[in-house]
Design a protein around this motif. Structure first.
Motif, PDB file in Angstrom:
ATOM      1  N   GLY A  61      14.654  12.620  47.335  1.00  0.00           N
ATOM      2  CA  GLY A  61      14.265  13.873  46.702  1.00  0.00           C
ATOM      3  C   GLY A  61      14.420  15.104  47.561  1.00  0.00           C
ATOM      4  O   GLY A  61      14.047  16.206  47.137  1.00  0.00           O
ATOM      5  N   THR A  62      14.995  14.971  48.754  1.00  0.00           N
ATOM      6  CA  THR A  62      15.235  16.140  49.604  1.00  0.00           C
ATOM      7  C   THR A  62      16.677  16.608  49.419  1.00  0.00           C
ATOM      8  O   THR A  62      17.575  15.806  49.163  1.00  0.00           O
ATOM      9  CB  THR A  62      14.991  15.810  51.090  1.00  0.00           C
ATOM     10  N   PRO A  63      16.918  17.944  49.546  1.00  0.00           N
ATOM     11  CA  PRO A  63      18.273  18.454  49.347  1.00  0.00           C
ATOM     12  C   PRO A  63      19.235  17.968  50.424  1.00  0.00           C
ATOM     13  O   PRO A  63      18.909  17.975  51.611  1.00  0.00           O
ATOM     14  CB  PRO A  63      18.087  19.966  49.397  1.00  0.00           C
ATOM     15  N   ALA A  64      20.418  17.533  49.996  1.00  0.00           N
ATOM     16  CA  ALA A  64      21.413  17.008  50.931  1.00  0.00           C
ATOM     17  C   ALA A  64      22.425  18.070  51.324  1.00  0.00           C
ATOM     18  O   ALA A  64      22.825  18.173  52.474  1.00  0.00           O
ATOM     19  CB  ALA A  64      22.130  15.812  50.306  1.00  0.00           C
ATOM     20  N   ILE A  65      22.849  18.859  50.372  1.00  0.00           N
ATOM     21  CA  ILE A  65      23.866  19.884  50.619  1.00  0.00           C
ATOM     22  C   ILE A  65      23.702  20.962  49.567  1.00  0.00           C
ATOM     23  O   ILE A  65      23.258  20.698  48.447  1.00  0.00           O
ATOM     24  CB  ILE A  65      25.292  19.285  50.566  1.00  0.00           C
ATOM     25  N   GLY A  66      24.016  22.158  49.927  1.00  0.00           N
ATOM     26  CA  GLY A  66      23.934  23.238  48.961  1.00  0.00           C
ATOM     27  C   GLY A  66      24.935  24.330  49.281  1.00  0.00           C
ATOM     28  O   GLY A  66      25.241  24.574  50.451  1.00  0.00           O
ATOM     29  N   TRP A  67      25.480  24.942  48.253  1.00  0.00           N
ATOM     30  CA  TRP A  67      26.360  26.087  48.475  1.00  0.00           C
ATOM     31  C   TRP A  67      26.287  27.023  47.280  1.00  0.00           C
ATOM     32  O   TRP A  67      25.979  26.627  46.166  1.00  0.00           O
ATOM     33  CB  TRP A  67      27.804  25.662  48.760  1.00  0.00           C
ATOM     34  N   GLU A  68      26.573  28.283  47.566  1.00  0.00           N
ATOM     35  CA  GLU A  68      26.496  29.313  46.537  1.00  0.00           C
ATOM     36  C   GLU A  68      27.698  29.222  45.606  1.00  0.00           C
ATOM     37  O   GLU A  68      28.836  29.039  46.049  1.00  0.00           O
ATOM     38  CB  GLU A  68      26.391  30.702  47.160  1.00  0.00           C
ATOM     39  N   VAL A  69      27.453  29.320  44.326  1.00  0.00           N
ATOM     40  CA  VAL A  69      28.531  29.204  43.337  1.00  0.00           C
ATOM     41  C   VAL A  69      28.541  30.371  42.355  1.00  0.00           C
ATOM     42  O   VAL A  69      29.382  30.440  41.476  1.00  0.00           O
ATOM     43  CB  VAL A  69      28.430  27.876  42.540  1.00  0.00           C
ATOM     44  N   GLY A  70      27.589  31.288  42.491  1.00  0.00           N
ATOM     45  CA  GLY A  70      27.552  32.436  41.599  1.00  0.00           C
ATOM     46  C   GLY A  70      28.628  33.451  41.957  1.00  0.00           C
ATOM     47  O   GLY A  70      29.216  33.414  43.038  1.00  0.00           O
ATOM     48  N   TRP A 121      33.168  31.316  34.686  1.00  0.00           N
ATOM     49  CA  TRP A 121      33.831  31.941  35.819  1.00  0.00           C
ATOM     50  C   TRP A 121      34.328  30.873  36.788  1.00  0.00           C
ATOM     51  O   TRP A 121      33.977  29.709  36.668  1.00  0.00           O
ATOM     52  CB  TRP A 121      32.886  32.914  36.539  1.00  0.00           C
ATOM     53  N   ILE A 122      35.164  31.297  37.736  1.00  0.00           N
ATOM     54  CA  ILE A 122      35.629  30.422  38.809  1.00  0.00           C
ATOM     55  C   ILE A 122      34.680  30.613  39.990  1.00  0.00           C
ATOM     56  O   ILE A 122      34.444  31.736  40.439  1.00  0.00           O
ATOM     57  CB  ILE A 122      37.066  30.745  39.238  1.00  0.00           C
ATOM     58  N   THR A 123      34.117  29.536  40.499  1.00  0.00           N
ATOM     59  CA  THR A 123      33.114  29.650  41.554  1.00  0.00           C
ATOM     60  C   THR A 123      33.751  30.036  42.879  1.00  0.00           C
ATOM     61  O   THR A 123      34.847  29.574  43.209  1.00  0.00           O
ATOM     62  CB  THR A 123      32.352  28.332  41.732  1.00  0.00           C
ATOM     63  N   PRO A 124      33.075  30.886  43.665  1.00  0.00           N
ATOM     64  CA  PRO A 124      33.621  31.257  44.980  1.00  0.00           C
ATOM     65  C   PRO A 124      33.619  30.101  45.968  1.00  0.00           C
ATOM     66  O   PRO A 124      34.271  30.161  46.993  1.00  0.00           O
ATOM     67  CB  PRO A 124      32.662  32.367  45.438  1.00  0.00           C
ATOM     68  N   ALA A 125      32.877  29.025  45.673  1.00  0.00           N
ATOM     69  CA  ALA A 125      32.839  27.870  46.574  1.00  0.00           C
ATOM     70  C   ALA A 125      34.201  27.207  46.703  1.00  0.00           C
ATOM     71  O   ALA A 125      34.426  26.459  47.634  1.00  0.00           O
ATOM     72  CB  ALA A 125      31.817  26.849  46.073  1.00  0.00           C
ATOM     73  N   ALA A 126      35.106  27.501  45.776  1.00  0.00           N
ATOM     74  CA  ALA A 126      36.419  26.862  45.815  1.00  0.00           C
ATOM     75  C   ALA A 126      37.148  27.156  47.124  1.00  0.00           C
ATOM     76  O   ALA A 126      37.869  26.315  47.654  1.00  0.00           O
ATOM     77  CB  ALA A 126      37.265  27.335  44.635  1.00  0.00           C
ATOM     78  N   SER A 127      36.934  28.354  47.679  1.00  0.00           N
ATOM     79  CA  SER A 127      37.647  28.716  48.903  1.00  0.00           C
ATOM     80  C   SER A 127      37.128  27.944  50.117  1.00  0.00           C
ATOM     81  O   SER A 127      37.777  27.886  51.153  1.00  0.00           O
ATOM     82  CB  SER A 127      37.483  30.220  49.167  1.00  0.00           C
ATOM     83  N   ASN A 128      35.944  27.328  49.985  1.00  0.00           N
ATOM     84  CA  ASN A 128      35.363  26.583  51.101  1.00  0.00           C
ATOM     85  C   ASN A 128      35.575  25.082  50.994  1.00  0.00           C
ATOM     86  O   ASN A 128      35.091  24.325  51.819  1.00  0.00           O
ATOM     87  CB  ASN A 128      33.852  26.862  51.169  1.00  0.00           C
ATOM     88  N   LEU A 129      36.260  24.660  49.933  1.00  0.00           N
ATOM     89  CA  LEU A 129      36.430  23.235  49.690  1.00  0.00           C
ATOM     90  C   LEU A 129      37.880  22.826  49.844  1.00  0.00           C
ATOM     91  O   LEU A 129      38.794  23.656  49.848  1.00  0.00           O
ATOM     92  CB  LEU A 129      35.942  22.894  48.270  1.00  0.00           C
ATOM     93  N   ALA A 130      38.108  21.516  49.954  1.00  0.00           N
ATOM     94  CA  ALA A 130      39.469  21.003  50.126  1.00  0.00           C
ATOM     95  C   ALA A 130      40.300  21.181  48.875  1.00  0.00           C
ATOM     96  O   ALA A 130      41.527  21.206  48.935  1.00  0.00           O
ATOM     97  CB  ALA A 130      39.408  19.528  50.518  1.00  0.00           C
ATOM     98  N   ASN A 131      39.653  21.292  47.727  1.00  0.00           N
ATOM     99  CA  ASN A 131      40.376  21.401  46.471  1.00  0.00           C
ATOM    100  C   ASN A 131      40.982  22.790  46.302  1.00  0.00           C
ATOM    101  O   ASN A 131      40.257  23.769  46.153  1.00  0.00           O
ATOM    102  CB  ASN A 131      39.413  21.104  45.316  1.00  0.00           C
ATOM    103  N   PRO A 132      42.321  22.917  46.329  1.00  0.00           N
ATOM    104  CA  PRO A 132      42.948  24.243  46.212  1.00  0.00           C
ATOM    105  C   PRO A 132      42.912  24.786  44.797  1.00  0.00           C
ATOM    106  O   PRO A 132      43.107  25.980  44.586  1.00  0.00           O
ATOM    107  CB  PRO A 132      44.390  23.973  46.657  1.00  0.00           C
ATOM    108  N   GLY A 133      42.632  23.924  43.812  1.00  0.00           N
ATOM    109  CA  GLY A 133      42.624  24.392  42.427  1.00  0.00           C
ATOM    110  C   GLY A 133      41.367  25.135  42.052  1.00  0.00           C
ATOM    111  O   GLY A 133      41.354  25.942  41.137  1.00  0.00           O
ATOM    112  N   GLY A 134      40.286  24.886  42.783  1.00  0.00           N
ATOM    113  CA  GLY A 134      39.045  25.578  42.503  1.00  0.00           C
ATOM    114  C   GLY A 134      38.179  24.858  41.477  1.00  0.00           C
ATOM    115  O   GLY A 134      38.544  23.809  40.942  1.00  0.00           O
TER     116      GLY A 134
END
Length: 206
Positions: free
Chosen positions: A117-126, A145-158
Protein backbone atom coordinates in the motif's frame (compact mmCIF):
# COMPACT_ATOMS: atom_id res chain seq x y z
CA UNK A 1 -44.44 40.53 8.48
CA UNK A 2 -43.10 38.85 5.32
CA UNK A 3 -43.11 41.21 2.39
CA UNK A 4 -42.90 40.58 -1.34
CA UNK A 5 -39.28 41.68 -1.14
CA UNK A 6 -38.57 38.91 1.39
CA UNK A 7 -40.11 36.30 -0.87
CA UNK A 8 -38.19 37.62 -3.86
CA UNK A 9 -34.95 37.19 -1.96
CA UNK A 10 -35.87 33.64 -0.97
CA UNK A 11 -36.77 32.81 -4.58
CA UNK A 12 -33.43 34.23 -5.70
CA UNK A 13 -31.73 31.98 -3.14
CA UNK A 14 -33.41 28.93 -4.65
CA UNK A 15 -32.29 30.01 -8.12
CA UNK A 16 -28.73 30.31 -6.85
CA UNK A 17 -28.93 26.79 -5.40
CA UNK A 18 -30.19 25.51 -8.76
CA UNK A 19 -27.38 27.34 -10.55
CA UNK A 20 -24.78 25.68 -8.32
CA UNK A 21 -26.20 22.29 -9.29
CA UNK A 22 -25.52 22.97 -12.97
CA UNK A 23 -22.22 24.84 -12.48
CA UNK A 24 -20.76 22.36 -10.03
CA UNK A 25 -17.59 22.98 -8.09
CA UNK A 26 -17.10 19.33 -7.08
CA UNK A 27 -16.49 16.62 -9.65
CA UNK A 28 -16.31 12.85 -9.94
CA UNK A 29 -13.80 11.26 -12.30
CA UNK A 30 -15.82 8.46 -13.87
CA UNK A 31 -13.25 6.75 -16.05
CA UNK A 32 -9.98 7.16 -17.89
CA UNK A 33 -8.38 5.59 -20.93
CA UNK A 34 -4.59 5.53 -21.07
CA UNK A 35 -2.96 4.57 -24.38
CA UNK A 36 0.73 3.81 -24.72
CA UNK A 37 0.95 4.97 -28.32
CA UNK A 38 4.23 3.23 -29.05
CA UNK A 39 3.14 -0.10 -27.57
CA UNK A 40 5.62 -1.48 -25.09
CA UNK A 41 8.48 0.52 -23.57
CA UNK A 42 10.88 -0.21 -26.41
CA UNK A 43 8.50 1.38 -28.88
CA UNK A 44 7.42 -1.81 -30.59
CA UNK A 45 4.18 -3.75 -30.74
CA UNK A 46 0.59 -2.63 -30.68
CA UNK A 47 -0.60 0.30 -28.61
CA UNK A 48 -1.18 -0.79 -25.03
CA UNK A 49 -4.44 0.34 -23.44
CA UNK A 50 -5.17 0.68 -19.71
CA UNK A 51 -8.58 1.50 -18.27
CA UNK A 52 -9.32 3.30 -15.01
CA UNK A 53 -12.46 3.80 -12.94
CA UNK A 54 -13.58 6.00 -10.05
CA UNK A 55 -11.05 5.78 -7.22
CA UNK A 56 -13.22 6.88 -4.30
CA UNK A 57 -12.19 10.55 -4.05
CA UNK A 58 -13.89 13.55 -5.66
CA UNK A 59 -12.00 16.66 -6.72
CA UNK A 60 -13.06 20.28 -6.29
CA UNK A 61 -12.33 23.44 -8.24
CA UNK A 62 -9.43 25.42 -6.81
CA UNK A 63 -8.69 22.92 -4.04
CA UNK A 64 -6.17 20.19 -3.42
CA UNK A 65 -7.40 17.16 -1.52
CA UNK A 66 -6.63 17.09 2.17
CA UNK A 67 -3.85 14.51 1.79
CA UNK A 68 -1.47 13.33 -0.90
CA UNK A 69 -2.37 10.44 -3.19
CA UNK A 70 -6.14 10.61 -2.70
CA UNK A 71 -7.14 8.47 -5.66
CA UNK A 72 -9.59 9.96 -8.13
CA UNK A 73 -9.03 7.06 -10.56
CA UNK A 74 -7.69 3.53 -10.14
CA UNK A 75 -6.57 0.93 -12.64
CA UNK A 76 -9.00 -1.96 -13.04
CA UNK A 77 -6.13 -4.42 -12.47
CA UNK A 78 -4.74 -2.49 -9.49
CA UNK A 79 -1.64 -1.38 -11.38
CA UNK A 80 -1.76 2.32 -10.55
CA UNK A 81 -3.84 5.37 -9.77
CA UNK A 82 -4.28 9.05 -10.54
CA UNK A 83 -4.47 11.90 -8.05
CA UNK A 84 -3.91 15.66 -7.83
CA UNK A 85 -0.70 16.44 -5.92
CA UNK A 86 0.94 19.77 -5.20
CA UNK A 87 4.51 18.73 -6.00
CA UNK A 88 5.84 21.65 -8.04
CA UNK A 89 5.13 25.38 -8.33
CA UNK A 90 3.55 25.06 -11.77
CA UNK A 91 0.94 22.62 -10.47
CA UNK A 92 -2.36 24.37 -9.90
CA UNK A 93 -5.30 22.97 -8.01
CA UNK A 94 -7.73 21.34 -10.47
CA UNK A 95 -10.15 23.71 -12.18
CA UNK A 96 -13.06 22.93 -14.51
CA UNK A 97 -14.06 25.91 -16.64
CA UNK A 98 -17.35 24.91 -18.26
CA UNK A 99 -17.94 28.40 -19.67
CA UNK A 100 -14.83 28.16 -21.84
CA UNK A 101 -14.90 24.34 -22.08
CA UNK A 102 -11.47 23.67 -20.64
CA UNK A 103 -9.76 22.22 -17.56
CA UNK A 104 -6.57 22.79 -15.62
CA UNK A 105 -5.19 19.36 -14.75
CA UNK A 106 -1.58 20.49 -14.33
CA UNK A 107 -1.36 18.77 -10.92
CA UNK A 108 -2.40 15.33 -12.13
CA UNK A 109 0.00 12.59 -11.02
CA UNK A 110 0.24 8.89 -11.84
CA UNK A 111 1.33 6.60 -9.01
CA UNK A 112 2.29 2.94 -8.96
CA UNK A 113 1.88 1.03 -5.70
CA UNK A 114 3.65 -1.71 -3.76
CA UNK A 115 1.54 -4.58 -2.47
CA UNK A 116 1.81 -3.17 1.07
CA UNK A 117 0.00 0.00 0.00
CA UNK A 118 2.96 2.39 -0.19
CA UNK A 119 3.67 4.37 -3.39
CA UNK A 120 6.30 2.75 -5.61
CA UNK A 121 6.74 5.34 -8.35
CA UNK A 122 5.07 8.53 -9.37
CA UNK A 123 5.33 11.08 -12.14
CA UNK A 124 3.43 14.12 -13.31
CA UNK A 125 1.14 13.55 -16.28
CA UNK A 126 -0.97 16.72 -16.33
CA UNK A 127 -0.59 19.44 -18.93
CA UNK A 128 0.79 22.84 -17.97
CA UNK A 129 -1.70 24.38 -20.42
CA UNK A 130 -5.48 24.48 -20.32
CA UNK A 131 -6.91 21.28 -21.79
CA UNK A 132 -9.98 21.53 -24.05
CA UNK A 133 -12.96 19.41 -23.00
CA UNK A 134 -15.93 18.06 -24.91
CA UNK A 135 -19.52 17.82 -23.72
CA UNK A 136 -20.67 14.22 -24.11
CA UNK A 137 -24.31 15.26 -23.97
CA UNK A 138 -25.17 13.18 -20.90
CA UNK A 139 -23.92 15.55 -18.18
CA UNK A 140 -20.39 14.20 -18.54
CA UNK A 141 -17.29 15.80 -20.03
CA UNK A 142 -14.03 14.41 -21.41
CA UNK A 143 -10.55 15.92 -21.48
CA UNK A 144 -7.88 14.34 -23.70
CA UNK A 145 -4.20 15.15 -24.09
CA UNK A 146 -0.71 13.71 -24.58
CA UNK A 147 1.03 13.41 -21.21
CA UNK A 148 4.35 15.23 -20.71
CA UNK A 149 5.71 12.07 -19.04
CA UNK A 150 6.28 10.66 -22.52
CA UNK A 151 9.52 12.63 -22.84
CA UNK A 152 10.88 10.91 -19.71
CA UNK A 153 10.07 7.37 -20.79
CA UNK A 154 11.62 4.90 -23.21
CA UNK A 155 8.49 4.91 -25.34
CA UNK A 156 9.02 7.46 -28.17
CA UNK A 157 5.35 7.34 -29.17
CA UNK A 158 4.14 8.87 -25.94
CA UNK A 159 1.04 8.31 -23.83
CA UNK A 160 -2.41 9.73 -24.47
CA UNK A 161 -4.85 10.15 -21.63
CA UNK A 162 -8.61 10.75 -21.73
CA UNK A 163 -10.52 11.42 -18.52
CA UNK A 164 -14.30 11.50 -18.35
CA UNK A 165 -15.85 13.30 -15.39
CA UNK A 166 -19.20 14.61 -14.20
CA UNK A 167 -20.49 17.13 -11.65
CA UNK A 168 -21.36 15.85 -8.20
CA UNK A 169 -25.00 16.89 -7.67
CA UNK A 170 -26.09 18.73 -4.57
CA UNK A 171 -28.06 16.58 -2.12
CA UNK A 172 -31.75 16.31 -2.93
CA UNK A 173 -32.49 17.26 0.69
CA UNK A 174 -31.13 20.74 -0.02
CA UNK A 175 -33.68 21.30 -2.76
CA UNK A 176 -36.46 19.90 -0.56
CA UNK A 177 -35.45 22.26 2.23
CA UNK A 178 -35.35 25.28 -0.11
CA UNK A 179 -38.70 24.52 -1.73
CA UNK A 180 -40.29 23.76 1.65
CA UNK A 181 -38.92 26.97 3.09
CA UNK A 182 -40.39 29.01 0.23
CA UNK A 183 -43.75 27.29 0.69
CA UNK A 184 -43.69 28.11 4.40
CA UNK A 185 -42.85 31.74 3.72
CA UNK A 186 -45.64 31.98 1.13
CA UNK A 187 -48.17 30.65 3.64
CA UNK A 188 -46.89 33.07 6.25
CA UNK A 189 -47.32 35.98 3.85
CA UNK A 190 -50.85 34.85 2.97
CA UNK A 191 -51.76 34.59 6.65
CA UNK A 192 -50.32 38.04 7.36
CA UNK A 193 -52.32 39.61 4.51
CA UNK A 194 -55.51 37.84 5.60
CA UNK A 195 -55.10 39.00 9.19
CA UNK A 196 -54.48 42.53 8.02
CA UNK A 197 -57.67 42.50 5.94
CA UNK A 198 -59.66 41.10 8.85
CA UNK A 199 -58.38 43.82 11.16
CA UNK A 200 -59.10 46.45 8.54
CA UNK A 201 -62.69 45.24 8.09
CA UNK A 202 -63.25 45.16 11.83
CA UNK A 203 -62.00 48.74 12.15
CA UNK A 204 -64.43 49.88 9.45
CA UNK A 205 -67.35 48.22 11.28
CA UNK A 206 -66.64 49.87 14.66
Amino acid sequence: MYTLSNLSKITALLLVVTSFSTQASTWRAISALEINIGGDDDGGGAAAVSEYSFGGSYFSDGQFNSSEYQKILVNSSGGGSYSFNNWFSYMNAPQVDITNMRVDFSALVFTGWYSNGTPAIGWEVGSSNWIPIIDNGNSTYTASWITPAASNLANPGGYSLSITFAPVPLPASLFLFASGFITLMSKAKFTAIRNKLICSNQSMLT
